[in-house]
Design an enzyme around this catalytic site. Structure first.
Site, PDB file in Angstrom:
ATOM      1  N   ASN A 296      36.536  -0.174 -31.296  1.00 20.49           N
ATOM      2  CA  ASN A 296      37.699   0.113 -32.143  1.00 20.49           C
ATOM      3  C   ASN A 296      37.768   1.590 -32.504  1.00 20.49           C
ATOM      4  OD1 ASN A 296      38.311  -2.638 -32.293  1.00 20.49           O
ATOM      5  ND2 ASN A 296      37.309  -2.915 -34.271  1.00 20.49           N
TER       6      ASN A 296
ATOM      7  N   ARG B 148      25.945   7.112 -46.317  1.00 19.02           N
ATOM      8  CA  ARG B 148      26.778   8.047 -45.567  1.00 19.02           C
ATOM      9  C   ARG B 148      28.144   7.430 -45.293  1.00 19.02           C
ATOM     10  NH1 ARG B 148      21.979   8.962 -41.094  1.00 19.02           N
ATOM     11  NH2 ARG B 148      20.534  10.073 -42.479  1.00 19.02           N
TER      12      ARG B 148
ATOM     13  N   ASP C 190      25.940  -3.473 -39.066  1.00 21.36           N
ATOM     14  CA  ASP C 190      25.797  -3.147 -37.647  1.00 21.36           C
ATOM     15  C   ASP C 190      24.554  -2.309 -37.402  1.00 21.36           C
ATOM     16  OD1 ASP C 190      28.146  -4.517 -37.071  1.00 21.36           O
ATOM     17  OD2 ASP C 190      29.384  -2.728 -37.344  1.00 21.36           O
TER      18      ASP C 190
ATOM     19  N   ASP D 259      38.434   3.304 -36.129  1.00 22.13           N
ATOM     20  CA  ASP D 259      38.548   2.978 -37.549  1.00 22.13           C
ATOM     21  C   ASP D 259      39.500   3.956 -38.240  1.00 22.13           C
ATOM     22  OD1 ASP D 259      36.698   1.010 -37.127  1.00 22.13           O
ATOM     23  OD2 ASP D 259      35.041   2.042 -38.122  1.00 22.13           O
TER      24      ASP D 259
ATOM     25  N   ASN E 206      24.927 -12.504 -42.700  1.00 24.98           N
ATOM     26  CA  ASN E 206      24.890 -12.122 -44.112  1.00 24.98           C
ATOM     27  C   ASN E 206      25.060 -13.363 -44.982  1.00 24.98           C
ATOM     28  OD1 ASN E 206      27.679 -12.667 -44.314  1.00 24.98           O
ATOM     29  ND2 ASN E 206      28.248 -10.520 -44.068  1.00 24.98           N
TER      30      ASN E 206
ATOM     31  N   THR F  39      20.755 -11.329 -44.100  1.00 22.63           N
ATOM     32  CA  THR F  39      20.822 -10.038 -44.785  1.00 22.63           C
ATOM     33  C   THR F  39      21.362 -10.270 -46.190  1.00 22.63           C
ATOM     34  OG1 THR F  39      23.029  -9.545 -43.885  1.00 22.63           O
ATOM     35  CG2 THR F  39      21.116  -8.792 -42.630  1.00 22.63           C
TER      36      THR F  39
ATOM     37  N   GLY G 193      31.575   6.425 -43.179  1.00 21.39           N
ATOM     38  CA  GLY G 193      31.893   6.081 -41.808  1.00 21.39           C
ATOM     39  C   GLY G 193      30.992   5.003 -41.261  1.00 21.39           C
TER      40      GLY G 193
ATOM     41  N   GLU H  42      33.943 -10.176 -32.655  1.00 19.66           N
ATOM     42  CA  GLU H  42      35.201  -9.432 -32.593  1.00 19.66           C
ATOM     43  C   GLU H  42      35.784  -9.436 -31.184  1.00 19.66           C
ATOM     44  OE1 GLU H  42      34.956  -6.358 -36.370  1.00 19.66           O
ATOM     45  OE2 GLU H  42      34.577  -5.569 -34.373  1.00 19.66           O
TER      46      GLU H  42
END
Length: 308
Positions: free
Chosen positions: A9, A279, A246, A11, A179, A214, A281, A135
């Site tokens: 993708n 961070r 990810d 973003d 998760n 997670t 992104g 996805e």
């Protein structure tokens, strides 16, 4: 060798003070475009962790295609399996608030045309780990998982966005990474506990899998072969949680691929996910192997073990 079959993708990210409510228009503080997609993110996470990686998927024939794969190409990921398909490159529309929480809408675009048949059997063998997400079409991923496992590859599934898993999945995978929300959704139709740790233990026992839950700020828990392992997250200030899951999945798969034990892989993956939260992104936030290893060393003394 890590083979990733997954989404690619671009973003489109807006920074906001808080996430908008339904029907509400709010002003954003900034906007940026960056490469993303769960498949691409996990491929880059595994590559930065030191693995050789090949990515299979689809991009559109549009201006978004080149920037969507730019960081992957620069990292030396094998992109021969990425093909141009009809329609637009997939996009993710992301809001990130001042607390680092996010709301995401994914438009699949060309990802909907990713096909298992585009991945040759020759890439699979006992030295291969196949990494999958949802996805791209889940039916294609299941077909590919069955082929890979039949040829001796390890198969790792991160069922995100969450979808109900048919019984065939549990015969086609070796590792499940979910998760807390995904664990609840998978657990209910299987009549398993909805608590993430209990779910991991019960599913691992039932199907003989490595099951990882997670837990966000609480770290992660893994169950494998009758043992349970817990690792707390690093104490960090979260700026942006996009891509943290990810980072975890890619690093965990890379660690197993090079022969790490489940507990060692868990510490590395938790460290990587924690660092990624600090961070902005998705791909830009993914850590490199040396910083992940240093952070994981700080977590090993806090690792807990229980029988499950």
């Amino acid at each position: 060798m890590i083979v990733v079959f997954g989404s690619i993708n671009l973003d489109l990210t807006a920074r906001v003070a808080r996430l908008p409510r339904p029907g509400e228009t709010i002003a954003g503080a900034s906007f940026a475009t960056s490469p993303g997609g769960k498949g691409a993110n996990q491929a880059l996470a595994a590559r930065r962790a030191g693995a050789d990686v090949a990515l299979f998927g689809s991009v559109g024939r549009d201006a978004f295609a080149a920037p969507a794969v730019a960081l992957l190409e620069a990292a030396g990921i094998d992109l021969a399996g990425v093909r141009a398909a009809a329609g637009s490159t997939g996009v993710a529309l992301i809001h990130v608030d001042d607390a680092g929480q996010n709301a995401i809408t994914v438009v699949p675009g060309a990802n909907a045309f990713a096909r298992a048949a585009d991945v040759p059997d020759t890439v699979f063998g006992p030295s291969t780990t196949l990494l999958l997400q949802f996805e791209t079409p889940p039916g294609e991923s299941l077909a590919l998982a069955a082929r890979a496992r039949a040829r001796g590859a390890r198969v790792v599934l991160n069922p995100a966005p969450v979808a109900r898993l048919s019984p065939a999945w549990f015969d086609a995978i070796d590792v499940l990474i979910a998760n807390e929300m995904e664990a609840r959704e998978i657990a209910r139709p299987l009549d398993l506990p909805v608590s993430a740790q209990e779910f991991a233990a019960a599913l691992s026992t039932r199907h003989g899998l490595v099951v990882v839950a997670t837990l966000g700020r609480e770290g992660a828990f893994a169950a494998a072969a009758g043992e349970g392992y817990g690792v707390p997250a690093l104490d960090v200030v979260a700026r942006d949680t996009v891509g943290a899951g990810d980072a975890f999945a890619g690093v965990f798969a890379a660690a197993l691929d090079r022969g790490a034990t489940v507990d060692a892989a868990l510490a590395l993956a938790v460290a990587a996910g924690s660092i990624a939260c600090t961070r902005p992104g998705a791909q830009a936030a993914l850590p490199f192997a040396d910083e992940t290893a240093r952070a994981a060393a700080r977590l090993r003394s806090a690792l807990s073990r229980i029988r499950v």
